[in-house]
Design a protein around this motif. Structure first.
Motif, PDB file in Angstrom:
ATOM      1  N   ALA A 145       5.983 -19.433 -19.851  1.00  0.00           N
ATOM      2  CA  ALA A 145       5.480 -20.276 -20.932  1.00  0.00           C
ATOM      3  C   ALA A 145       6.058 -19.873 -22.286  1.00  0.00           C
ATOM      4  O   ALA A 145       6.077 -20.694 -23.217  1.00  0.00           O
ATOM      5  CB  ALA A 145       3.955 -20.216 -20.977  1.00  0.00           C
ATOM      6  N   ASN A 170      12.528 -20.434 -22.562  1.00  0.00           N
ATOM      7  CA  ASN A 170      13.148 -21.756 -22.444  1.00  0.00           C
ATOM      8  C   ASN A 170      13.709 -21.965 -21.040  1.00  0.00           C
ATOM      9  O   ASN A 170      14.720 -22.650 -20.860  1.00  0.00           O
ATOM     10  CB  ASN A 170      14.246 -21.928 -23.484  1.00  0.00           C
ATOM     11  N   ARG A 223      14.709 -23.090 -17.382  1.00  0.00           N
ATOM     12  CA  ARG A 223      14.896 -24.370 -16.724  1.00  0.00           C
ATOM     13  C   ARG A 223      14.977 -24.124 -15.223  1.00  0.00           C
ATOM     14  O   ARG A 223      15.327 -23.032 -14.770  1.00  0.00           O
ATOM     15  CB  ARG A 223      16.151 -25.088 -17.218  1.00  0.00           C
ATOM     16  N   ASN A 273       7.194 -23.473 -27.208  1.00  0.00           N
ATOM     17  CA  ASN A 273       6.705 -24.458 -26.236  1.00  0.00           C
ATOM     18  C   ASN A 273       5.324 -24.986 -26.619  1.00  0.00           C
ATOM     19  O   ASN A 273       5.035 -26.175 -26.457  1.00  0.00           O
ATOM     20  CB  ASN A 273       6.648 -23.837 -24.835  1.00  0.00           C
ATOM     21  N   ARG A 307       5.671 -27.355 -29.543  1.00  0.00           N
ATOM     22  CA  ARG A 307       6.143 -28.653 -29.050  1.00  0.00           C
ATOM     23  C   ARG A 307       5.000 -29.424 -28.398  1.00  0.00           C
ATOM     24  O   ARG A 307       4.902 -30.643 -28.541  1.00  0.00           O
ATOM     25  CB  ARG A 307       7.277 -28.423 -28.048  1.00  0.00           C
ATOM     26  N   LEU A 308       4.130 -28.688 -27.727  1.00  0.00           N
ATOM     27  CA  LEU A 308       2.992 -29.316 -27.057  1.00  0.00           C
ATOM     28  C   LEU A 308       2.068 -30.004 -28.057  1.00  0.00           C
ATOM     29  O   LEU A 308       1.557 -31.099 -27.806  1.00  0.00           O
ATOM     30  CB  LEU A 308       2.220 -28.248 -26.272  1.00  0.00           C
ATOM     31  N   ASP A 331       3.460 -33.389 -28.999  1.00  0.00           N
ATOM     32  CA  ASP A 331       3.880 -34.249 -27.897  1.00  0.00           C
ATOM     33  C   ASP A 331       2.824 -35.333 -27.687  1.00  0.00           C
ATOM     34  O   ASP A 331       1.734 -35.057 -27.187  1.00  0.00           O
ATOM     35  CB  ASP A 331       4.037 -33.415 -26.622  1.00  0.00           C
ATOM     36  N   VAL A 362       7.416 -32.726 -15.740  1.00  0.00           N
ATOM     37  CA  VAL A 362       8.282 -31.978 -16.656  1.00  0.00           C
ATOM     38  C   VAL A 362       8.969 -30.828 -15.931  1.00  0.00           C
ATOM     39  O   VAL A 362      10.158 -30.562 -16.146  1.00  0.00           O
ATOM     40  CB  VAL A 362       7.453 -31.456 -17.856  1.00  0.00           C
ATOM     41  N   GLU A 371      12.276 -28.641 -16.901  1.00  0.00           N
ATOM     42  CA  GLU A 371      11.931 -27.766 -18.021  1.00  0.00           C
ATOM     43  C   GLU A 371      10.778 -26.861 -17.592  1.00  0.00           C
ATOM     44  O   GLU A 371       9.619 -27.094 -17.920  1.00  0.00           O
ATOM     45  CB  GLU A 371      11.561 -28.594 -19.244  1.00  0.00           C
ATOM     46  N   TYR A 418       8.505 -25.244 -20.461  1.00  0.00           N
ATOM     47  CA  TYR A 418       7.555 -26.172 -21.084  1.00  0.00           C
ATOM     48  C   TYR A 418       6.449 -26.561 -20.112  1.00  0.00           C
ATOM     49  O   TYR A 418       5.279 -26.663 -20.494  1.00  0.00           O
ATOM     50  CB  TYR A 418       8.312 -27.405 -21.564  1.00  0.00           C
ATOM     51  N   ALA A 429       3.902 -23.879 -20.031  1.00  0.00           N
ATOM     52  CA  ALA A 429       3.022 -23.927 -21.200  1.00  0.00           C
ATOM     53  C   ALA A 429       1.929 -24.971 -20.998  1.00  0.00           C
ATOM     54  O   ALA A 429       0.753 -24.728 -21.330  1.00  0.00           O
ATOM     55  CB  ALA A 429       3.843 -24.240 -22.449  1.00  0.00           C
TER      56      ALA A 429
END
Length: 279
Positions: free
Chosen positions: A24, A27, A29, A43, A46-47, A50, A243, A249, A252, A255
């Protein structure tokens, strides 16, 4: 002797939980030539910005707020109806429980066909209303998609909680009902003063389990609507899976899962506190 069970718990529970907490803050992937790096709280920032996450969170709570009281109440009514040893009781218990043992994926596929424009639901509505009601495409309309999934989910799972209520009803001593009848009580008074207090531990268990299951809504959404239309049926769990595996991702998605874990844990603790034994 405990080693196989402990190994399974470590591999399939402890390791994923630890990885979720670690990833979490990276980055990471799912498939990437570049190694993952620590990005701190990026993250989670960004949440917060979002819009799909907030929409998914609203949809999740909307589903839970409706399903928890409706499903628990309906299951209790069914349990009261099949409680006893009269003729035909076992048949009705079996009929009510059949959807529970049927795969949720199979049930979702069947109901998806039933909800189509020319499906069984619309045919029944037209037959009952003598063709005055023209059925909609339930899963393609943002205003009807989630209620349609709620109806299917309650129908599928109500039998399981009926059995739990039934087990609680059968632990209440019959002498209490006999004494209440001798006192001239009505059926409602017997339910409110004998049955309902005797189901205290049962209703606590049902409340917690239904809430956790409702907040974890995923299979029905994945099979029937894929989060649509216009995100009206997207849930937190569905977004985390989409996601993490479709968009790859992983960081993310971890998270999102971590926030979801904190929400479910908080709600469960509040429920346990409110329904605790105050004696």
């Amino acid at each position: 002797m405990a080693a196989p069970a402990v190994l399974l718990l470590v591999v399939f529970f402890l390791v994923p939980v630890v990885l979720c907490f670690v990833l979490a803050f990276t980055n990471a992937r799912l498939v990437s030539p570049e190694p993952s790096t620590l990005i701190g709280l990026a993250n989670f920032e960004r949440l917060l910005h979002d819009p799909l996450f907030w929409q998914s969170l609203r949809n999740t709570f909307y589903f839970a707020v409706v399903v928890v009281p409706v499903q628990s109440a309906l299951a209790l009514v069914l349990a009261l109806l099949v409680n006893g040893s009269s003729r035909g009781t076992n048949v009705f218990r079996t009929l009510y429980f059949i959807p529970v043992v049927t795969s949720i994926v199979v049930v979702s596929i069947l109901w998806k066909f039933m909800y189509q424009q020319n499906g069984l639901v619309n045919h029944l509505l037209q037959a009952v209303s003598f063709n005055t009601i023209q059925g909609a495409d339930w899963l393609a309309n943002p205003s009807t998609a989630m209620p349609a999934i709620i109806a299917m989910s309650v129908w599928q799972a109500v039998g399981f909680h009926m059995v739990i209520w039934l087990s609680g009803l059968q632990t209440i001593p019959g002498e209490l009902y006999e004494a209440a009848e001798l006192d001239g009580t009505t059926p409602w008074q017997r339910f409110w003063h004998v049955t309902w207090p005797g189901l205290r531990n049962t209703r606590t268990f049902i409340l917690v389990t239904i809430t956790i299951a409702a907040l974890s809504l995923f299979a029905q959404i994945n099979v029937m609507t894929s989060g649509g239309p216009l995100g009206s049926t997207s849930t937190v769990v569905y977004q985390a899976v989409r996601v993490g595996f479709q968009q790859q991702e992983t960081g993310y998605a971890s998270a999102i899962s971590l926030v979801f874990f904190a929400l479910v844990l908080t709600i469960s603790l509040v429920q346990r506190f409110l329904t605790r034994d105050k004696d």
